[in-house]
Design an enzyme around this catalytic site. Structure first.
Site, PDB file in Angstrom:
ATOM      1  NE  ARG A 184      -3.462  -2.258   2.656  1.00  0.00           N
ATOM      2  CZ  ARG A 184      -4.125  -2.637   3.738  1.00  0.00           C
ATOM      3  NH1 ARG A 184      -4.071  -1.916   4.846  1.00  0.00           N
ATOM      4  NH2 ARG A 184      -4.848  -3.733   3.722  1.00  0.00           N
ATOM      5  CG  ASP A 237       0.849   6.135   3.645  1.00  0.00           C
ATOM      6  OD1 ASP A 237      -0.076   5.308   3.737  1.00  0.00           O
ATOM      7  OD2 ASP A 237       1.747   6.258   4.518  1.00  0.00           O
ATOM      8  NE  ARG A 242       6.067  10.128   4.348  1.00  0.00           N
ATOM      9  CZ  ARG A 242       4.760  10.321   4.553  1.00  0.00           C
ATOM     10  NH1 ARG A 242       3.884   9.392   4.202  1.00  0.00           N
ATOM     11  NH2 ARG A 242       4.338  11.437   5.104  1.00  0.00           N
TER      12      ARG A 242
END
Lengths: 242, 242
Positions: free
Chosen positions: B50, B52, B195
């Site tokens: 997935r 974001d 991140r």
């Protein structure tokens, strides 16, 4: 009054072009608004070359006169503070009073990016060409355009244009990462000149024209003998030389 | 039923993320709509990972079952016909019935692009970092993360997560054209892991942390000991290995 030279980068996607308009979003218009916020002045801003709607710039140059005593770096940083994210001032520099972004320019370089693959990432920075292209033939064809010629066949008709003479210094081709780039340098560029040349080169690359046909089209001087104008989003005003 | 593997590129800017939502624009949602238009089927589409909101992909992989007899190329071209311009299917290929985009994946590679300069062109594809960075120290720091570790300090807390173990195979750094790129490969990635790691590396690069502090943060297992999460628009899901 001090004379300030700006070098700028912009993403042309959401602009109607360089030149200020009453209602539409333009680079010159945004620059004037930012200068007003920074220095409370509204000087005329001279650009080295007008870019059309959707055309990008990596090294557009402009100049303006100011009574402000802000340092070069403060002008750069101050403008970037007020400017939208799709325009960036790369440098600001005080120059001689005689410098004029447009008239002092000796040559300009544009780049056009042709993508061999339909891309999602960066799709607004290159034009996808669906044809298989013979780059060698395109290189041969572009040789006919080098030098001083009347480029009326490769430019949009403009009644204000005094002449269609342009001195093309070089045309270079690069082919990497599924992208073909044409770099072209000339003393001046006529309206749509790069995009019409690329359109003709595509016709050579896909075999619809022979390289020597480019010479015939050039000599004919007739726009209707050349081909289509490729879209603006593959075009970058790359550098202005003084 | 045939099992089809897709490799896809997308520009995450205008998506709320990969996973289908009732109202928001998602990659999975657009893919399902396009498949319905192409084959009148509504199969479940499994994605390898997935992404974001705002995160891009150059090599996302998905699979779905179909009764359609369309050739691989017709599936690819047909989907691209219906898909919006910010998603592109790079390849479609019939694979073994056992292939599952997520569970068959052996490793994943992400890239994060840090720009040394505020850019107008491509500003949605890299994150501008205003600090001067010591890349050598960042390289040293990232070495502590290689191997199999519990990455709870470098991931967003998720009550559904059974464990925070990840086996990081490599972290490589590239520095060119005013852009620093971190390439990271692991068997699995936890939520926001790349991140948060980049955020910590920035703190090392600007001298707020020493390289060895990364080891301490990793061992602490506590998210609050790591640093901020850098923005999504510099992140690319680059490749899935099977």
């Amino acid at each position: 009054m001090r004379n300030i030279k700006l070098v700028m980068e912009y993403d042309g996607t959401d602009f109607i072009g360089w030149q200020q308009q009453l209602e539409d979003r333009t680079i010159q218009g945004e620059l004037i608004k930012s200068l007003q916020s920074l220095s409370q002045e509204s000087p005329t801003i001279y650009g080295a070359g007008r870019t059309d709607s959707g055309v990008h710039a990596l090294g557009q140059v402009a100049n303006f006169k100011t009574a402000s005593s802000l340092s070069d770096d403060s002008i750069k940083n101050g403008l970037n503070f007020y400017l939208p994210k799709d325009i960036q001032v790369i440098s600001a520099e005080e120059v001689s009073d005689k410098f004029h972004a447009r008239f002092s320019a000796k040559s300009r370089e544009y780049r056009y990016c042709i993508s061999r693959r339909m891309k999602a990432i960066g799709r607004k920075y290159s034009w996808f060409c669906k044809y298989k292209l013979d780059l060698e033939k395109m290189k041969q064809a572009s040789e006919y355009l080098i030098g001083s010629h009347v480029f009326s066949a490769f430019s949009k008709y403009n009644e204000k244009e005094k002449h269609y003479l342009s001195d093309v210094k070089y045309i270079e081709w690069h082919d990497e990462n599924e992208e073909i780039t044409m770099e072209i340098s000339a003393n001046r560029f006529l309206h749509n000149m790069v995009r019409i040349i690329v359109g003709a080169m595509i016709e050579v690359g896909r075999g619809k024209l022979q390289p020597v046909d480019i010479q015939k089209i050039l000599k004919s001087g007739k726009r209707e003998n050349a081909c289509y104008t490729v879209p603006p989003h593959g075009l970058f005003l790359y550098k202005i030389n003084y």
